[in-house]
Motif scaffolding. Structure first.
Motif, PDB file in Angstrom:
ATOM      1  N   ALA A  91     -10.035 -16.093  10.619  1.00 14.04           N
ATOM      2  CA  ALA A  91      -8.887 -15.668  11.422  1.00 14.04           C
ATOM      3  C   ALA A  91      -8.502 -16.705  12.469  1.00 14.04           C
ATOM      4  CB  ALA A  91      -9.185 -14.334  12.103  1.00 14.04           C
ATOM      5  N   ASP A  92      -9.211 -17.843  12.501  1.00 15.20           N
ATOM      6  CA  ASP A  92      -8.922 -18.896  13.467  1.00 15.20           C
ATOM      7  C   ASP A  92      -8.153 -20.026  12.795  1.00 15.20           C
ATOM      8  OD1 ASP A  92     -10.424 -17.862  15.787  1.00 15.20           O
ATOM      9  OD2 ASP A  92     -12.160 -18.161  14.492  1.00 15.20           O
ATOM     10  N   ARG A  93      -7.137 -20.516  13.471  1.00 16.36           N
ATOM     11  CA  ARG A  93      -6.345 -21.635  12.957  1.00 16.36           C
ATOM     12  C   ARG A  93      -6.073 -22.605  14.093  1.00 16.36           C
ATOM     13  NH1 ARG A  93      -2.857 -23.652   9.216  1.00 16.36           N
ATOM     14  NH2 ARG A  93      -0.884 -24.535   9.946  1.00 16.36           N
ATOM     15  N   ALA A  94      -6.320 -23.893  13.861  1.00 12.35           N
ATOM     16  CA  ALA A  94      -6.083 -24.902  14.886  1.00 12.35           C
ATOM     17  C   ALA A  94      -5.509 -26.147  14.231  1.00 12.35           C
ATOM     18  CB  ALA A  94      -7.383 -25.235  15.623  1.00 12.35           C
ATOM     19  N   THR A  95      -4.470 -26.694  14.815  1.00 12.02           N
ATOM     20  CA  THR A  95      -3.820 -27.901  14.294  1.00 12.02           C
ATOM     21  C   THR A  95      -3.433 -28.806  15.461  1.00 12.02           C
ATOM     22  OG1 THR A  95      -1.629 -26.860  14.335  1.00 12.02           O
ATOM     23  CG2 THR A  95      -2.879 -26.712  12.276  1.00 12.02           C
ATOM     24  N   VAL A  96      -3.151 -30.071  15.158  1.00 13.46           N
ATOM     25  CA  VAL A  96      -2.647 -31.001  16.170  1.00 13.46           C
ATOM     26  C   VAL A  96      -1.365 -31.648  15.660  1.00 13.46           C
ATOM     27  CG1 VAL A  96      -4.805 -31.537  17.352  1.00 13.46           C
ATOM     28  CG2 VAL A  96      -4.184 -32.791  15.285  1.00 13.46           C
ATOM     29  N   ALA A  97      -0.496 -31.985  16.600  1.00 15.24           N
ATOM     30  CA  ALA A  97       0.759 -32.655  16.267  1.00 15.24           C
ATOM     31  C   ALA A  97       1.059 -33.696  17.335  1.00 15.24           C
ATOM     32  CB  ALA A  97       1.904 -31.646  16.178  1.00 15.24           C
ATOM     33  N   TRP A  98       1.774 -34.737  16.942  1.00 14.96           N
ATOM     34  CA  TRP A  98       2.238 -35.754  17.886  1.00 14.96           C
ATOM     35  C   TRP A  98       3.703 -35.443  18.147  1.00 14.96           C
ATOM     36  CZ3 TRP A  98      -0.192 -39.029  20.937  1.00 14.96           C
ATOM     37  CH2 TRP A  98       0.532 -40.039  21.565  1.00 14.96           C
ATOM     38  N   GLU A  99       3.992 -34.834  19.280  1.00 14.36           N
ATOM     39  CA  GLU A  99       5.335 -34.321  19.533  1.00 14.36           C
ATOM     40  C   GLU A  99       5.598 -34.231  21.026  1.00 14.36           C
ATOM     41  OE1 GLU A  99       4.627 -29.526  19.528  1.00 14.36           O
ATOM     42  OE2 GLU A  99       4.850 -30.500  17.582  1.00 14.36           O
ATOM     43  N   THR A 100       6.846 -33.914  21.365  1.00 12.66           N
ATOM     44  CA  THR A 100       7.219 -33.718  22.756  1.00 12.66           C
ATOM     45  C   THR A 100       6.673 -32.383  23.244  1.00 12.66           C
ATOM     46  OG1 THR A 100       9.271 -34.964  22.421  1.00 12.66           O
ATOM     47  CG2 THR A 100       9.137 -33.555  24.377  1.00 12.66           C
ATOM     48  N   PRO A 101       5.904 -32.360  24.326  1.00 15.66           N
ATOM     49  CA  PRO A 101       5.338 -31.102  24.818  1.00 15.66           C
ATOM     50  C   PRO A 101       6.380 -30.272  25.545  1.00 15.66           C
ATOM     51  CG  PRO A 101       4.787 -32.866  26.317  1.00 15.66           C
ATOM     52  CD  PRO A 101       5.510 -33.503  25.157  1.00 15.66           C
ATOM     53  N   PRO A 102       6.081 -29.021  25.859  1.00 19.42           N
ATOM     54  CA  PRO A 102       7.010 -28.214  26.665  1.00 19.42           C
ATOM     55  C   PRO A 102       7.283 -28.906  28.002  1.00 19.42           C
ATOM     56  CG  PRO A 102       5.282 -26.832  25.732  1.00 19.42           C
ATOM     57  CD  PRO A 102       4.885 -28.254  25.464  1.00 19.42           C
ATOM     58  N   PRO A 103       8.470 -28.699  28.572  1.00 18.76           N
ATOM     59  CA  PRO A 103       8.826 -29.387  29.828  1.00 18.76           C
ATOM     60  C   PRO A 103       7.809 -29.186  30.951  1.00 18.76           C
ATOM     61  CG  PRO A 103      10.754 -28.348  28.863  1.00 18.76           C
ATOM     62  CD  PRO A 103       9.586 -27.887  28.050  1.00 18.76           C
ATOM     63  N   ARG A 119       5.695 -32.189  32.909  1.00 18.51           N
ATOM     64  CA  ARG A 119       5.668 -32.383  34.360  1.00 18.51           C
ATOM     65  C   ARG A 119       4.243 -32.393  34.889  1.00 18.51           C
ATOM     66  NH1 ARG A 119      10.294 -28.990  33.991  1.00 18.51           N
ATOM     67  NH2 ARG A 119       9.002 -27.138  34.344  1.00 18.51           N
ATOM     68  N   ALA A 120       3.418 -31.471  34.377  1.00 21.12           N
ATOM     69  CA  ALA A 120       2.030 -31.383  34.848  1.00 21.12           C
ATOM     70  C   ALA A 120       1.236 -32.624  34.490  1.00 21.12           C
ATOM     71  CB  ALA A 120       1.362 -30.138  34.259  1.00 21.12           C
ATOM     72  N   LEU A 121       1.571 -33.256  33.368  1.00 17.42           N
ATOM     73  CA  LEU A 121       0.828 -34.423  32.903  1.00 17.42           C
ATOM     74  C   LEU A 121       1.446 -35.740  33.354  1.00 17.42           C
ATOM     75  CD1 LEU A 121       0.072 -33.271  29.239  1.00 17.42           C
ATOM     76  CD2 LEU A 121      -1.406 -33.081  31.247  1.00 17.42           C
ATOM     77  N   GLY A 122       2.587 -35.680  34.036  1.00 17.23           N
ATOM     78  CA  GLY A 122       3.249 -36.890  34.493  1.00 17.23           C
ATOM     79  C   GLY A 122       3.926 -37.656  33.380  1.00 17.23           C
ATOM     80  N   LEU A 123       4.352 -36.955  32.332  1.00 16.01           N
ATOM     81  CA  LEU A 123       5.022 -37.599  31.204  1.00 16.01           C
ATOM     82  C   LEU A 123       6.525 -37.695  31.451  1.00 16.01           C
ATOM     83  CD1 LEU A 123       3.266 -35.823  28.192  1.00 16.01           C
ATOM     84  CD2 LEU A 123       3.016 -38.226  28.852  1.00 16.01           C
ATOM     85  N   ALA A 124       7.109 -38.774  30.983  1.00 13.95           N
ATOM     86  CA  ALA A 124       8.560 -38.907  31.061  1.00 13.95           C
ATOM     87  C   ALA A 124       9.200 -37.899  30.110  1.00 13.95           C
ATOM     88  CB  ALA A 124       8.974 -40.327  30.677  1.00 13.95           C
ATOM     89  N   PRO A 125      10.422 -37.447  30.396  1.00 13.40           N
ATOM     90  CA  PRO A 125      11.103 -36.493  29.515  1.00 13.40           C
ATOM     91  C   PRO A 125      11.179 -37.012  28.081  1.00 13.40           C
ATOM     92  CG  PRO A 125      12.281 -36.706  31.585  1.00 13.40           C
ATOM     93  CD  PRO A 125      11.229 -37.775  31.590  1.00 13.40           C
ATOM     94  N   HIS A 126      10.884 -36.132  27.146  1.00 14.33           N
ATOM     95  CA  HIS A 126      10.979 -36.418  25.706  1.00 14.33           C
ATOM     96  C   HIS A 126       9.915 -37.402  25.203  1.00 14.33           C
ATOM     97  CE1 HIS A 126      14.736 -34.300  26.083  1.00 14.33           C
ATOM     98  NE2 HIS A 126      15.246 -35.241  26.862  1.00 14.33           N
ATOM     99  N   ARG A 127       8.940 -37.735  26.033  1.00 17.65           N
ATOM    100  CA  ARG A 127       7.870 -38.611  25.560  1.00 17.65           C
ATOM    101  C   ARG A 127       6.834 -37.780  24.800  1.00 17.65           C
ATOM    102  NH1 ARG A 127       3.760 -42.483  29.125  1.00 17.65           N
ATOM    103  NH2 ARG A 127       2.367 -42.991  27.391  1.00 17.65           N
TER     104      ARG A 127
END
Length: 247
Positions: free
Chosen positions: A106-118, A122-130
């Motif tokens: 019943a457990d599912r975990a995946t990873v993606a290289w994508e733009t995180p939620p806004p 902000r919390a991670l100090g990432l530029a918009p859309h990075r």
């Protein structure tokens, strides 16, 4: 309601299964039952000895390997030679909200290289859309209820300091399974002291709560942020604790 409490180690009933096995193996190594340089029993034998799966044994050995207690080569896994530092494996399982047992159907975990939620950016100090490494986790109880979903975004600092996370980028297509239950052990092994701040807020008009975890290191650099949704009923709870680096 809001309060802050220290959290150093969960009770034995809450410990991840692989963490308990790692602790018992570490006790045996310290007792001298197995001498430095001596090969450990096979994963199959250790699984029978501790009454767990071979995957749980692999996770336990990985903790000890990264803490310098054992080494693995073509001959198998041996006790590390004298001089290796004795360290305690992390008792905190990644991601926030994961059940403290080995992953089930019943457990599912995946990873993606994508733009995180806004708000994550902000919390991670990432530029918009990075883009960055984003981990998704979903789990349901044995009866199909108690659904938990967690979304984690890692910072550039985490990806540059922790080699195991950086290597995930090449296969972060959003579909391949990616159990990262040792992520906090990887961070500590990289010399990072982990400071967690978890905020738990009851959602209005819903039998669920939202838990937001922010993790930074000893230099106040953000490492990751996780948002968890889980079907429970409780008030707001904020607690903080720190895991020292493993070296």
């Amino acid at each position: 309601m809001a309060r802050t409490t220290p959290h150093d180690r969960p009770s034995p009933a809450e410990e991840p299964l692989y963490w308990r096995v790692a602790g018992e193996l570490l006790d045996e190594l310290r007792s001298g039952v197995t001498e430095p340089g001596q090969r450990l029993p096979s994963e199959r034998r250790l699984a029978r000895q501790y009454g767990v799966s071979r995957e749980t044994v692999r996770q336990a050995l990985e903790v000890l390997r990264r803490d310098g207690r054992v080494v693995t080569d073509r001959r198998g896994t041996q006790v590390a030679l004298p001089g290796a530092a004795a360290r305690t494996p992390s008792a905190v399982t990644f991601p926030l909200g994961s059940r403290n047992v080995e992953p089930g159907p019943a457990d599912r975990a995946t990873v993606a290289w994508e733009t995180p939620p806004p708000e994550h950016a902000r919390a991670l100090g990432l530029a918009p859309h990075r883009p960055t490494l984003v981990h998704r986790y979903e789990s349901a109880g044995a009866d199909g209820r108690d659904l938990r979903t967690a979304l984690t975004s890692f910072s550039p600092v985490a990806l540059s300091e922790v080699a195991e996370l950086a290597r995930l980028r090449d296969r972060a297509d959003g579909t391949a399974p990616a159990q990262l239950r040792l992520a906090y052990d990887w961070m500590r092994r990289a010399g990072l002291t982990l400071h967690h701040r978890d905020s738990i807020t009851r959602l209005p008009d819903a039998p669920s709560v939202r838990v937001t975890r922010r993790v930074h290191d000893q230099y106040e650099r953000p490492l990751e942020i996780t948002d968890l949704l889980v079907d429970v009923r409780q008030d707001v709870l904020v607690y903080e604790f720190t895991l020292p680096a493993a070296g």
